[in-house]
Design a protein around this motif. Structure first.
Motif, short mmCIF file in Angstrom:
data_model
loop_
_atom_site.label_atom_id
_atom_site.label_comp_id
_atom_site.label_asym_id
_atom_site.label_seq_id
_atom_site.Cartn_x
_atom_site.Cartn_y
_atom_site.Cartn_z
N SER A 152 0.83 -1.21 0.00
CA SER A 152 0.00 0.00 0.00
C SER A 152 0.86 1.26 0.00
O SER A 152 2.02 1.25 0.42
CB SER A 152 -0.93 0.00 1.21
N LYS A 153 0.28 2.34 -0.44
CA LYS A 153 0.99 3.60 -0.56
C LYS A 153 0.93 4.35 0.77
O LYS A 153 -0.10 4.38 1.43
CB LYS A 153 0.35 4.44 -1.67
N LEU A 154 2.04 4.95 1.12
CA LEU A 154 2.07 5.76 2.34
C LEU A 154 1.74 7.21 1.99
O LEU A 154 1.98 7.65 0.87
CB LEU A 154 3.47 5.71 2.95
N PRO A 155 1.20 7.94 2.95
CA PRO A 155 1.03 9.39 2.74
C PRO A 155 2.40 10.05 2.54
O PRO A 155 3.43 9.45 2.86
CB PRO A 155 0.38 9.85 4.05
N SER A 156 2.42 11.24 2.03
CA SER A 156 3.69 11.94 1.82
C SER A 156 4.35 12.28 3.15
O SER A 156 3.69 12.29 4.19
CB SER A 156 3.45 13.22 1.04
N VAL A 157 5.66 12.51 3.09
CA VAL A 157 6.39 12.88 4.31
C VAL A 157 5.70 14.05 5.00
O VAL A 157 5.51 14.04 6.20
CB VAL A 157 7.83 13.33 3.98
N ARG A 158 5.35 15.03 4.19
CA ARG A 158 4.73 16.24 4.78
C ARG A 158 3.41 15.90 5.47
O ARG A 158 3.12 16.37 6.57
CB ARG A 158 4.51 17.27 3.68
N ASP A 159 2.60 15.08 4.81
CA ASP A 159 1.31 14.72 5.40
C ASP A 159 1.49 13.91 6.68
O ASP A 159 0.82 14.15 7.69
CB ASP A 159 0.46 13.93 4.39
N MET A 160 2.39 12.94 6.60
CA MET A 160 2.60 12.11 7.79
C MET A 160 3.15 12.95 8.94
O MET A 160 2.79 12.75 10.10
CB MET A 160 3.56 10.96 7.47
N ALA A 161 4.02 13.88 8.58
CA ALA A 161 4.59 14.76 9.61
C ALA A 161 3.49 15.60 10.27
O ALA A 161 3.44 15.72 11.49
CB ALA A 161 5.65 15.66 9.00
N GLN A 162 2.62 16.11 9.43
CA GLN A 162 1.55 16.94 9.98
C GLN A 162 0.61 16.11 10.86
O GLN A 162 0.21 16.54 11.94
CB GLN A 162 0.74 17.57 8.84
N GLU A 163 0.30 14.91 10.39
CA GLU A 163 -0.61 14.06 11.16
C GLU A 163 -0.01 13.69 12.52
O GLU A 163 -0.72 13.60 13.51
CB GLU A 163 -0.91 12.79 10.36
N ALA A 164 1.31 13.50 12.54
CA ALA A 164 1.96 13.14 13.80
C ALA A 164 2.38 14.37 14.58
O ALA A 164 2.90 14.26 15.69
CB ALA A 164 3.17 12.25 13.53
N ALA A 165 2.15 15.52 13.99
CA ALA A 165 2.50 16.79 14.65
C ALA A 165 4.00 16.88 14.94
O ALA A 165 4.41 17.27 16.03
CB ALA A 165 1.69 16.96 15.92
N VAL A 166 4.79 16.48 13.97
CA VAL A 166 6.24 16.63 14.10
C VAL A 166 6.76 17.36 12.86
O VAL A 166 6.04 17.55 11.88
CB VAL A 166 6.96 15.27 14.23
N ASN A 167 8.02 17.72 12.92
CA ASN A 167 8.64 18.39 11.78
C ASN A 167 8.86 17.39 10.64
O ASN A 167 9.20 16.24 10.89
CB ASN A 167 9.97 18.98 12.23
N PRO A 168 8.69 17.84 9.40
CA PRO A 168 8.91 16.93 8.27
C PRO A 168 10.27 16.26 8.30
O PRO A 168 10.39 15.08 7.96
CB PRO A 168 8.79 17.87 7.07
N ASN A 169 11.29 16.99 8.73
CA ASN A 169 12.63 16.41 8.80
C ASN A 169 12.67 15.21 9.74
O ASN A 169 13.37 14.23 9.50
CB ASN A 169 13.65 17.44 9.27
N THR A 170 11.94 15.33 10.83
CA THR A 170 11.93 14.25 11.82
C THR A 170 11.24 13.01 11.25
O THR A 170 11.73 11.88 11.40
CB THR A 170 11.21 14.70 13.11
N MET A 171 10.12 13.23 10.57
CA MET A 171 9.43 12.11 9.95
C MET A 171 10.29 11.49 8.85
O MET A 171 10.38 10.27 8.72
CB MET A 171 8.09 12.58 9.37
N GLN A 172 10.93 12.36 8.10
CA GLN A 172 11.84 11.90 7.04
C GLN A 172 12.89 10.94 7.61
O GLN A 172 13.17 9.88 7.05
CB GLN A 172 12.52 13.11 6.40
N LYS A 173 13.45 11.34 8.74
CA LYS A 173 14.49 10.54 9.37
C LYS A 173 13.98 9.15 9.70
O LYS A 173 14.68 8.14 9.51
CB LYS A 173 14.97 11.25 10.65
N ALA A 174 12.76 9.10 10.19
CA ALA A 174 12.18 7.80 10.55
C ALA A 174 11.95 6.95 9.30
O ALA A 174 12.26 5.75 9.28
CB ALA A 174 10.87 8.02 11.30
N LEU A 175 11.44 7.56 8.26
CA LEU A 175 11.13 6.82 7.04
C LEU A 175 12.39 6.29 6.37
O LEU A 175 12.39 5.18 5.83
CB LEU A 175 10.33 7.71 6.09
#
Lengths: 123, 123
Positions: free
Chosen positions: A32-55
DNA sequence: ATTATTGTATTAACAGCTTAATACAATAAT
DNA sequence: ATTATTGTATTAAGCTGTTAATACAATAAT
């Protein structure tokens, strides 16, 4: 499943763990497709860079595939996911048993305690 | 028991946890005297300030008593220690069960897995 | 072709953890 | 009385994690 982020550990590691859980439990099905880094970051209420790091880490582990400009998706390799799940489960169990023993509980005690708690949860 | 300190979490929290375990399991008996901050820091190979931070927290929790110039000792209040131990154990168990369920394991499965692992350990 | 969306990279700033080097205060030991 | 040991406090430096603000590159969508 709301994102539960505590401040006692790096956020990106907690993101990794929670995304793993969502993969293992099928919230994000194989392929399945994941939401974009920006969307996931917003949903988790973190900075996009932080979500990027996890991904990025999840991609290194082979659980996620990155399609340069069309987002990311969960791997379709069921064997790989199953292996990662089993490995995590075994770590959980051995860490748990080790800690309980360090606290001074006997193996028999531990089983009894868990047995009771599971029965409690069934109610 | 060697000090096991990883770099993925603050060291002082790991010190707190490990000292707690030593209290719960009787490595440091009730009422016994603790080594000095400096000695404990050296033994754990951390900075005295870091060990100090951990000890202060343990004192706030009531597990340790500070005697201004003659060091620290474990509390003699067995009830308090027992309560802290039980609380930690319950947290361990519920965290563990919750995570295993998030991973998609059924309660019955979890019991079986643990049962097998405990049997393994007995060998 | 143009536009929008994607992942990615860079730079700066701030906060918390850790170490290091000292210093001080109180008191036990001598 | 003097000394040594105790907990405690302070200051500075370095590192990592996090956020923020931007920018770039590739490509899907139009």
């Amino acid at each position: 499943m709301p994102w539960e982020l505590k401040s006692d550990r790096p956020i990106y590691t907690q993101l990794i763990e929670q995304i793993e859980l969502m993969i293992f439990s099928g919230v994000y099905p194989l392929g399945s497709k994941l939401p974009s880094v920006r969307d996931m970051a917003q949903e988790a209420a973190v900075n996009p860079n932080t979500m990027q790091k996890a991904l990025v880490k999840l991609e290194e582990d082979g659980l996620i595939i990155t399609h340069r400009t069309s987002g990311r998706s969960i791997t379709e390799d069921a064997r790989m996911v199953e292996m990662a799940k089993t490995k995590l489960a075994q770590e959980q169990i051995s860490d748990f048993l080790e800690k309980m023993q360090l606290m001074g509980f006997e193996q028999k005690e531990i089983l009894t305690i868990i047995d009771n708690m599971v029965k409690e949860m069934k109610k």
